[in-house]
Design a protein around this motif. Structure first.
Motif, mmCIF file in Angstrom:
data_model
loop_
_atom_site.group_PDB
_atom_site.id
_atom_site.type_symbol
_atom_site.label_atom_id
_atom_site.label_comp_id
_atom_site.label_asym_id
_atom_site.label_seq_id
_atom_site.Cartn_x
_atom_site.Cartn_y
_atom_site.Cartn_z
ATOM 1 N N GLY A 91 -4.999 10.400 8.292
ATOM 2 C CA GLY A 91 -5.815 10.334 7.083
ATOM 3 C C GLY A 91 -6.194 8.901 6.773
ATOM 4 N N ASP A 92 -6.757 8.702 5.617
ATOM 5 C CA ASP A 92 -7.202 7.380 5.197
ATOM 6 C C ASP A 92 -6.025 6.394 5.162
ATOM 7 N N GLN A 93 -6.209 5.265 5.859
ATOM 8 C CA GLN A 93 -5.108 4.297 6.018
ATOM 9 C C GLN A 93 -4.608 3.762 4.674
ATOM 10 N N MET A 94 -5.532 3.436 3.782
ATOM 11 C CA MET A 94 -5.108 2.854 2.492
ATOM 12 C C MET A 94 -4.355 3.873 1.634
ATOM 13 N N ALA A 95 -4.843 5.135 1.643
ATOM 14 C CA ALA A 95 -4.165 6.178 0.856
ATOM 15 C C ALA A 95 -2.775 6.442 1.435
ATOM 16 N N MET A 96 -2.689 6.448 2.774
ATOM 17 C CA MET A 96 -1.390 6.671 3.423
ATOM 18 C C MET A 96 -0.429 5.527 3.092
ATOM 19 N N GLU A 97 -0.960 4.308 3.122
ATOM 20 C CA GLU A 97 -0.114 3.139 2.831
ATOM 21 C C GLU A 97 0.461 3.242 1.420
ATOM 22 N N LYS A 98 -0.381 3.662 0.491
ATOM 23 C CA LYS A 98 0.054 3.816 -0.903
ATOM 24 C C LYS A 98 1.189 4.845 -1.001
#
Lengths: 354, 111
Positions: A221-228
């Protein structure tokens, strides 16, 4: 339900241990009958064929395929039964390259690079070259695998090594399913030890990044959302901090290809990759700024081409004859596995590219 | 003709509905895409709502699509099952709350 294998494809005498067989699969079926376009045809649509290197930024050196883990989706087919490791002689040849390269990043990978008996010597010597970003890809569990590795966090700190570690999920179940029983708990302990040394802390210069790759036949999935989500869960549950999360797509080679075929997901996965093809990702794809060196000194466009035994299309093919200028003047070798690096926001060892 | 009403590979052809009515098809897909963008709700929350509704609508294509979408977003199987129970609770609640209508009618006719 797919059971976790405890041996490499090579040890199991699987025909997928043969890179030619993998390339054959990747060129047949839906790509042969024209249902899906080949990667070559796809990048030709936007006049990006042949794929050529940009400025060299990263030297990635694979210190060997030996590993303490046997992850279900390993593209290296690494494991304790793999004996291929880099000798000090080849390391010395690599050091000559490191001293004169224009690349700003040195990226050591494996297998578990720490299992190479010459690992520490090589890190000490390589760090003298003053390269800007010195990465070691650590699977985390190696730090807790044996007493002789317990001091690795201190060793990394001493040499200002940038630690990049795999973490498929913030929950035990999903992590252990992919990487093996008990891996999650050991990884958490190792991350806590790295945090204690200052690794991953917000204002720390000691970089600690995590790599996420999906645990099954689906794209990240979206890298930034996953990082969060990773940051929130690891902080709340274990008080763990890290800098960035790199979301990496599983490429359909080696053990992941074996898994896709065995679970009857191969065709759907290839469809998903082709549907998610992003032409913008092509210009920054990792093979355009990286040279990958194998344990025995051969040169490749990337770690994936290394595993498929696709040596660079250049007069210079081995680290012993390394010449950066000549190497830069080459066409990058591609096949259908390359769709893995151009899906969605793209994928590389440094995460998204578009 | 196919021997079954549903074929998993038909989901890949969903976009082709625009071929027989481009204007309405495109309007639908534009709307659909916009709905699932990050807004007051996160894309992850929307994915879980879609999964629950996919079940109450009993749409096999939507179930496939939003199970995969959830996995891509790191949604756990426990979260997915809880979301489906929310859908199931509303579905059964919607059935049972009509029991009041039945009770009203009985009371009126036979009270």
């Amino acid at each position: 339900m797919t059971k976790i294998k405890t041996k490499s494809l090579q040890k199991r005498d699987s025909d997928l241990a043969n890179s030619n067989r993998q390339l054959e699969i990747l060129s047949s079926g839906v790509f042969e009958n024209g249902e899906l376009p080949t990667f070559k045809d796809k990048i030709a649509e936007t006049k990006q064929f042949p794929l050529r290197p940009n400025k060299l930024e990263i030297l990635q050196i694979n210190l060997g395929y030996m590993c303490n883990q046997v992850c279900e989706h390993c593209h290296v087919d690494a494991g304790p039964d793999r004996k291929e490791i880099m000798t000090r002689e080849t390391m010395q040849q690599c050091l000559e390259v490191i001293k004169k390269t224009g690349a700003h990043t040195l990226d050591l990978t494996g297998g578990a690079p720490e299992m190479n008996p010459e690992f520490r010597w090589f890190v000490e010597e390589a760090s003298k070259a003053g390269i800007k970003d010195f990465i070691v890809r650590s699977n985390l569990t190696i730090i807790r695998a044996n007493k002789k590795y317990y001091d690795l966090p201190d060793f990394f700190k001493k040499h200002n090594v940038h630690v990049v570690s795999s973490m498929p999920h913030w929950t035990r179940g999903k992590t252990d399913k992919q990487r093996g029983e008990g891996v999650f708990d050991m990884s958490i302990k190792a991350l806590q030890e790295l945090n204690e040394r200052g690794y991953g802390m917000p204002d720390s210069g000691l970089r600690l990044d995590l790599v996420y790759n999906p645990s099954g036949a689906f794209l990240p999935g979206d890298q930034m959302a996953m990082e969060k989500d990773f940051k929130k869960a690891l902080m709340e549950d274990f008080g763990i901090q890290f800098h960035n999360l790199f979301a990496i797509t599983n490429l359909p080679i080696s053990r992941f290809l074996d898994y896709l075929i065995a679970s009857e997901n191969y065709e759907d996965y290839m469809y998903a990759l082709v549907e998610a093809y992003n032409p913008m990702a092509v210009k920054n794809v990792m093979c355009t700024n990286t040279i990958s060196i194998s344990w025995d000194g051969w040169l490749y466009d990337c770690d994936f081409n290394q595993m498929l035994n696709l040596k660079v299309a250049s007069k210079v093919k081995h680290v012993s004859e390394y010449n950066e200028e000549l190497l830069q003047d080459r066409n990058i070798i591609i096949s259908q596995h390359c769709y893995g690096c151009t899906a969605g926001a793209g994928s590389s060892c440094q995460g998204v590219v578009a | 003709m196919a021997k079954t009403y549903y074929d998993p590979s038909d989901l890949r052809k969903f976009g082709k509905i625009t071929e027989w009515n481009e204007e309405l098809g495109n309007k639908f897909f534009d709307y659909y895409g916009k709905v699932f963008e990050e807004g007051a709700l996160t894309a992850r929350e929307k994915s879980l709502i879609a999964l629950a509704v996919a079940h109450t609508e009993q749409c096999p294509y939507c179930i496939d699509a939003y199970t995969k979408d959830g996995l891509q977003r790191g949604v756990t199987k426990e979260e997915m099952m809880e979301a489906i129970h929310v859908g199931a609770a509303i579905k059964s609640g919607a059935t049972l709350v009509h029991g009041v209508q039945m009770m009203n009618k009985v009371n009126k006719l036979d009270g």
